[in-house]
Design a protein around this motif. Structure first.
Motif, mmCIF file in Angstrom:
data_model
loop_
_atom_site.group_PDB
_atom_site.id
_atom_site.type_symbol
_atom_site.label_atom_id
_atom_site.label_comp_id
_atom_site.label_asym_id
_atom_site.label_seq_id
_atom_site.Cartn_x
_atom_site.Cartn_y
_atom_site.Cartn_z
ATOM 1 N N PHE A 188 -6.744 -6.018 16.646
ATOM 2 C CA PHE A 188 -7.990 -6.280 15.933
ATOM 3 C C PHE A 188 -8.657 -4.915 15.721
ATOM 4 O O PHE A 188 -9.229 -4.329 16.641
ATOM 5 C CB PHE A 188 -8.874 -7.215 16.760
ATOM 6 N N VAL A 189 -8.532 -4.386 14.490
ATOM 7 C CA VAL A 189 -9.069 -3.065 14.167
ATOM 8 C C VAL A 189 -10.486 -3.244 13.633
ATOM 9 O O VAL A 189 -10.696 -3.911 12.608
ATOM 10 C CB VAL A 189 -8.185 -2.330 13.134
ATOM 11 N N TYR A 231 -5.164 -9.115 13.176
ATOM 12 C CA TYR A 231 -6.056 -10.269 13.131
ATOM 13 C C TYR A 231 -7.489 -9.758 12.959
ATOM 14 O O TYR A 231 -7.801 -8.604 13.276
ATOM 15 C CB TYR A 231 -5.930 -11.095 14.416
ATOM 16 N N GLN A 232 -8.348 -10.633 12.459
ATOM 17 C CA GLN A 232 -9.724 -10.252 12.184
ATOM 18 C C GLN A 232 -10.696 -10.805 13.218
ATOM 19 O O GLN A 232 -11.893 -10.911 12.981
ATOM 20 C CB GLN A 232 -10.127 -10.719 10.786
ATOM 21 N N LEU A 288 -5.279 2.220 9.028
ATOM 22 C CA LEU A 288 -4.861 1.959 10.404
ATOM 23 C C LEU A 288 -4.131 0.625 10.502
ATOM 24 O O LEU A 288 -3.107 0.501 11.202
ATOM 25 C CB LEU A 288 -6.072 1.963 11.340
ATOM 26 N N GLU A 289 -4.626 -0.393 9.808
ATOM 27 C CA GLU A 289 -3.967 -1.706 9.830
ATOM 28 C C GLU A 289 -2.557 -1.619 9.247
ATOM 29 O O GLU A 289 -1.609 -2.216 9.767
ATOM 30 C CB GLU A 289 -4.811 -2.726 9.072
ATOM 31 N N GLN A 290 -2.423 -0.889 8.145
ATOM 32 C CA GLN A 290 -1.106 -0.752 7.536
ATOM 33 C C GLN A 290 -0.147 0.031 8.448
ATOM 34 O O GLN A 290 1.038 -0.260 8.497
ATOM 35 C CB GLN A 290 -1.231 -0.056 6.174
ATOM 36 N N THR A 348 0.843 -1.180 0.000
ATOM 37 C CA THR A 348 0.000 0.000 0.000
ATOM 38 C C THR A 348 0.877 1.227 0.000
ATOM 39 O O THR A 348 2.082 1.143 0.163
ATOM 40 C CB THR A 348 -0.899 0.029 1.252
ATOM 41 N N GLN A 349 0.234 2.352 -0.172
ATOM 42 C CA GLN A 349 0.987 3.597 -0.155
ATOM 43 C C GLN A 349 1.519 3.850 1.250
ATOM 44 O O GLN A 349 1.048 3.300 2.222
ATOM 45 C CB GLN A 349 0.071 4.740 -0.583
ATOM 46 N N TYR A 350 2.511 4.736 1.329
ATOM 47 C CA TYR A 350 3.089 5.096 2.618
ATOM 48 C C TYR A 350 2.049 5.855 3.433
ATOM 49 O O TYR A 350 1.529 6.877 3.007
ATOM 50 C CB TYR A 350 4.329 5.958 2.410
ATOM 51 N N LEU A 351 1.720 5.312 4.613
ATOM 52 C CA LEU A 351 0.635 5.889 5.396
ATOM 53 C C LEU A 351 1.099 6.454 6.729
ATOM 54 O O LEU A 351 0.286 6.805 7.563
ATOM 55 C CB LEU A 351 -0.426 4.810 5.657
#
Length: 1011
Positions: free
Chosen positions: A728-729, A756-757, A744-746, A712-715
């Motif tokens: 767990f988001v 984790y989910q 947020l996960e990245q 993903t892009q730089y966050l």
């Protein structure tokens, strides 16, 4: 000193004929059947024990065996399972063979078998012989792997790096003479090993090893090689085997060091040792008491000696740099009125041949001088002491490693003035038929003083000092270090002698454990050595060198050449090794003995290439290590002619390249200066590299949103703040900034966390949400987990990127971070802020500060001051725990535990100064702006500020050297030196405090000392 260096010439005569054995051991057991086959050892004992030693990697087998007392063996703990395996083997031996288990125990515990001499062959010799026996080219892959067993090989050999027996198995299994287990019995193997130990040349050893190769399969040969090398490592100690064999076995081995006696005299577990057989006896080597390793502080060490109100005394002895030795003296029945002697080392090796068997022994390097060494009436005794080498011309002990040479020279010329053996006695354990081990050390020492007449510089009683405080330990340590001694041993005079045991009654203190002594030097890595065992296949120790100064080269010539100086292998953690590999990966080259890189690395010994490394690296491609050592000693093994004694890794100097490392001349200058300064240094225990807390990392589940291939892009900034945390988001973030759930996960993954989910997929999962969804409501209703707002994630990342010196600091939860709080956590989380909601650990933003000031203006009264204090203590404990585990201290913690004094020059005064004050100084008149700023910075960073030099806990005196005259500095030094009974603080310039603050870490004070 390693006693393996001294091998008696008659060692090969230790094997007694059968007739002599029957006379010496008339009640020894005899087996009724031949011994078991050798392969039964590894099938029924070695392999099962090795499997228990390994960590379980899968489900337990369906078929379960019944352990002792009918227990299911799968339900037993590892210790019980080991005992179960050993009990089954011993039970089978007694049932099928008989009561004489000595043939098996000689192979099970080869390092405890004192009746079979050392083989005189190590890994390299065995490798060469196997290459010849299997007729393989030594330049081939297998030949190379056998001859270079520490180096990483190819394919399967790579995983065997550092395990020589495992490497042999890998090669042997490709070309076995047998695939099924062989037919050699344990008795036959013992007979062949006796012959192998008696063989002194390769042409005698080769046929024996070849016969083993013909008659054993590869796995049998692997275990045979481990027996020859006396490196079994099956996960069970001799104590476990002894305890299963007989309840008195360990005791008998402690007093006799004889595996044969343990097996023959205790073959019936129902017959116990008589009381008179439980103590030491003449001419039977015992296992001596050993000193416990040093603890974290002198106070703790002294407390462990159990002082009483009536008797708080402990003894301080100098630790000698020699070989532990026990001397036995008994009447010689063959010559009335004469005495016979016996000498044994700590490893139960007999050295009577070297030091003498009697007063008239012309080959005795010591006993011929002992004619008048005992008072009248002494018939028999056992002494415990240290054999050292003494130089009469220097009237000083000779450094480690010269004992055998001195003893042989003394045999040839007993009255020369050259180095000689000196036996320093510090304990008496037996006198005229009485065992003294149950008596106190004080009583034993009194008996020793009344029994021995010292023989000057040949046979002496080792002195001791009585002490009651730790200050006396520090004083004694300064003294022995100034004399280049080994260290100290603290002893409890109220204690008995404990055979074959390390106990708190004796504790050793070595200067290499001290922070205030020894050279802390920056050296450049020029070579590496592959490790063995757990460190196999990787470089585990390093050859370090000193830069050769330009003055050593011709005019205009410049080189990166280094001289070998020391070998460092201690003090590294796994993280240290990883960091060194990161900086040097791909830059190492294999050392070619035929074409050594002398233009870059110069070793000692010329063509002999002393301390030749396995790999080498150019200094310009290498790293600089900061190492600490006890002292500098002379050595011909390194090109410098000097080396560090007990060198230990301190830290990696990432701020330095090889050109900034220590040069030859700089080291010589430093050595000269350090010798003058060490007398005034204070000694305290080194906790700077305290063992870090080991974390367990679980393998992450393969789940949606955590595939490594996702990009993903730089966050946001990356780091390690969330290392080994599980998240767990559940929702996106809206405050203080908008972030999607994926973003947020990245962000979490970029900073080391795992996503984790579900909150049940991993332990201690942190749930993150900011709005009430169905999942959030369900989780909140369960009441089993806190729910954290995304703002906490953002605050943690932001806090750890503001200052590069503060990584890995996880912020405690604050009320503003909480979406839902469990009842039992509310007080804890509320306690992480003060009554104005100001965080104890997080930097405050401008907007937050405005809100806090507004609240303060309203003069709200505190509602729970005790809660605030309690919370602050918890935060402090949390931070200290992180620092102890190896994390960087936050800026507000940088100088915590230090007490600083900031003198400022003022007009000279004629009044007489009180003790601890300085003429010309007034701590209150802080007019220097730079000094005032430094003082405020120190206070903010946790330091205490002293008002005078009289403070007993003063650690640093900080001056602005630019505004202080040399006369004032001299006055300061005089006052510091007069601090009798108190620690001498560092005298440093402001640069130490300022640079420490800028770098976020305490820097070495020696770089900033005011001269």
């Amino acid at each position: 000193m390693d006693s393996d260096e001294i091998v008696p010439p008659e060692a090969s005569q230790n094997v007694l004929p059968e007739k002599d054995l029957d006379e010496k051991y008339p009640n020894r057991p005899h087996n009724r059947a031949p011994t078991l086959a050798f392969h039964e050892l590894y099938l029924g004992l070695f392999n099962p024990l090795s499997e228990i030693k390994k960590k379980p990697t899968g489900p337990a087998p369906a078929r379960r065996k019944v352990g002792p007392q009918g227990k299911d063996s799968a339900s037993l703990n590892p210790f019980e399972r080991r005992r179960d395996v050993i009990e089954r083997f011993i039970s089978r031996w007694r049932k099928e063979v008989g009561d004489d288990i000595y043939p098996a125990f000689r192979l099970i515990l080869p390092d405890k078998d004192r009746d079979r001499p050392m083989y005189g062959i190590k890994e390299k010799v065995i490798g060469k012989m196997l290459v010849k026996i299997m007729k393989i080219n030594k330049e081939s892959e297998d030949g190379y792997n056998l001859l270079n067993w520490k180096l990483p090989g190819q394919t399967a050999a790579t995983r065997m790096a550092g395990d020589f027996a495992g490497r042999c198995y890998d090669v042997l299994s490709k070309r076995p003479m047998r695939t099924e287990p062989g037919d050699m019995t344990i008795a036959e193997v013992n007979d062949k090993l006796d012959k192998l130990s008696a063989a002194s040349k390769e042409d005698q050893q080769l046929p024996i090893l070849a016969e083993f190769y013909r008659r054993m399969n590869p796995e049998e040969l692997m275990w045979l090689i481990r027996i020859i090398l006396r490196q079994m490592k099956v996960g069970a100690t001799e104590r476990t085997f002894f305890d299963v064999w007989h309840p008195d076995a360990e005791n008998l081995y402690s007093i006799s060091s004889s595996l044969r006696r343990v097996c023959w005299e205790l073959h019936d577990p129902n017959i116990r040792l008589e009381a008179e057989d439980r103590g030491i006896s003449l001419m039977q080597c015992f296992q001596p008491q050993l000193a416990q390793f040093q603890m974290h502080s002198f106070d703790k060490m002294v407390a462990r000696m159990r002082p009483t109100e009536e008797d708080r005394v402990f003894w301080i002895e100098e630790k000698l740099d020699g070989e532990r030795m026990q001397l036995h003296m008994a009447p010689d029945e063959s010559v009335p009125g004469s005495r016979r002697f016996g000498f044994w080392s700590r490893k139960a090796k007999e050295y009577t041949y070297l030091y003498g068997n009697g007063i008239e022994d012309e080959n005795g390097a010591l006993t011929r001088h002992l004619k008048d060494a005992f008072v009248d009436g002494v018939q028999s005794l056992i002494l415990d002491g240290e054999m050292i080498t003494w130089d009469p011309e220097q009237d000083a002990p000779v450094p480690f490693g010269t004992l055998k040479t001195a003893a042989l020279a003394e045999q040839r010329n007993p009255f020369s003035n050259g180095p000689r053996p000196l036996f320093r006695v510090f304990d008496m354990l037996y006198l005229n038929g009485r065992d003294l081990t149950k008596y106190t050390l004080r009583d034993r020492r009194n008996a020793l003083q009344k029994t021995i007449r010292p023989v000057h510089r040949r046979f002496e009683i080792h002195p001791y000092e009585e002490a009651t405080t730790t200050t006396e330990v520090e004083t004694s340590l300064r003294k022995v270090v100034a004399e280049a001694s080994e260290g100290l041993v603290l002893k409890n005079p109220r204690s008995p002698y404990r055979l074959n045991e390390r106990h708190d009654d004796w504790m050793k203190v070595k200067p290499e454990y001290m922070t205030e002594f020894g050279e802390s030097l920056d050296v450049v890595v020029v070579g590496g050595y592959f490790g063995s065992g757990r460190r196999g296949g990787a470089l585990s120790s390093f050859l370090c060198g000193l830069r050769v100064d330009d003055a050593h080269f011709s005019q205009g010539e410049k080189s990166m050449k280094c001289w070998s100086f020391c070998k460092v292998g201690g003090g590294f953690t796994a993280a240290d090794y990883q960091e060194i590999r990161h900086h040097t990966d791909g830059k190492w080259k294999e050392w070619d003995a035929k074409r050594p890189p002398t233009a870059v690395v110069e070793l000692a010994g010329g063509d002999a290439q002393h301390e030749r490394p396995d790999m080498w690296i150019k200094p310009s491609d290498s790293v600089v290590l900061c190492v600490k050592a006890a002292s500098v000693s002379v050595s011909d093994q390194f090109r410098m002619g000097l080396t560090l004694r007990f060198p230990r890794f301190k830290k990696l100097r990432k701020d330095k390249n090889w050109e900034c490392a220590l040069s030859v001349q700089e080291f010589l200058d430093l050595k000269s200066n350090a010798e003058q300064e060490h007398r005034d240094k204070e000694f305290s225990v080194d906790n700077s590299r305290r063992k870090r807390v080991k974390r367990t990392t679980k393998k992450p589940l393969t789940i949606a949103g955590y595939e490594e291939k996702d990009s993903t892009q730089y966050l946001g900034p990356s780091g390690h703040v969330f290392d080994e945390l599980n998240f767990f988001v559940l929702t996106e973030s809206t405050m203080p900034e908008k972030r999607s759930k994926t973003e947020l996960e990245q962000l979490v993954k970029a900073n080391g966390g795992k996503i984790y989910q579900t909150n049940t997929a991993a332990p201690d999962t942190i749930c993150v949400a900011e709005r009430r969804t169905v999942k959030v409501a369900s989780l909140q209703k369960s009441g089993q987990s806190n729910i954290i707002r995304p703002s906490w994630l953002l605050d943690c990342v932001s806090q750890n990127t503001k200052d590069a010196g503060l990584p890995d600091f996880l912020l405690p939860f604050e009320p503003r971070h909480m979406f839902f709080v469990m009842e039992d956590k509310k007080d804890e989380i509320t306690g992480n802020v003060d009554l104005f909601m100001d965080s104890y650990a997080r930097d405050t933003t401008v907007d937050e500060l405005k809100d806090i000031l507004k609240q303060m203006e309203q003069k709200q009264e505190p509602t729970n001051q005790s809660l605030d204090a309690h919370a602050a203590q918890k935060v402090e404990a949390h931070i200290q725990e992180k620092i102890d585990a190896g994390y960087t201290a936050p800026c507000g913690w940088l100088f915590r535990g230090l007490t600083l004094f900031f003198p400022s020059p003022s007009k000279p005064r004629k009044t007489h100064c009180d003790e601890g004050d300085i003429s010309g100084y007034d701590a209150a008149s802080m007019e220097d702006p730079r000094l005032r700023l430094a003082r405020n910075t120190a206070r903010f960073a946790g330091a205490q500020i002293a008002t005078s030099l009289n403070s007993s806990i003063l650690t640093h005196v900080v001056v602005n050297s630019e505004s202080v005259s040399s006369a004032d500095i001299s006055s300061l030094r005089g006052s510091l030196a007069a601090r009798l009974g108190k620690k001498v603080p560092y005298l440093v310039g402001l640069g130490w405090l300022e640079e420490s603050w800028d770098n976020g870490t305490l820097l070495d004070e020696e770089r900033f000392q005011v001269r």
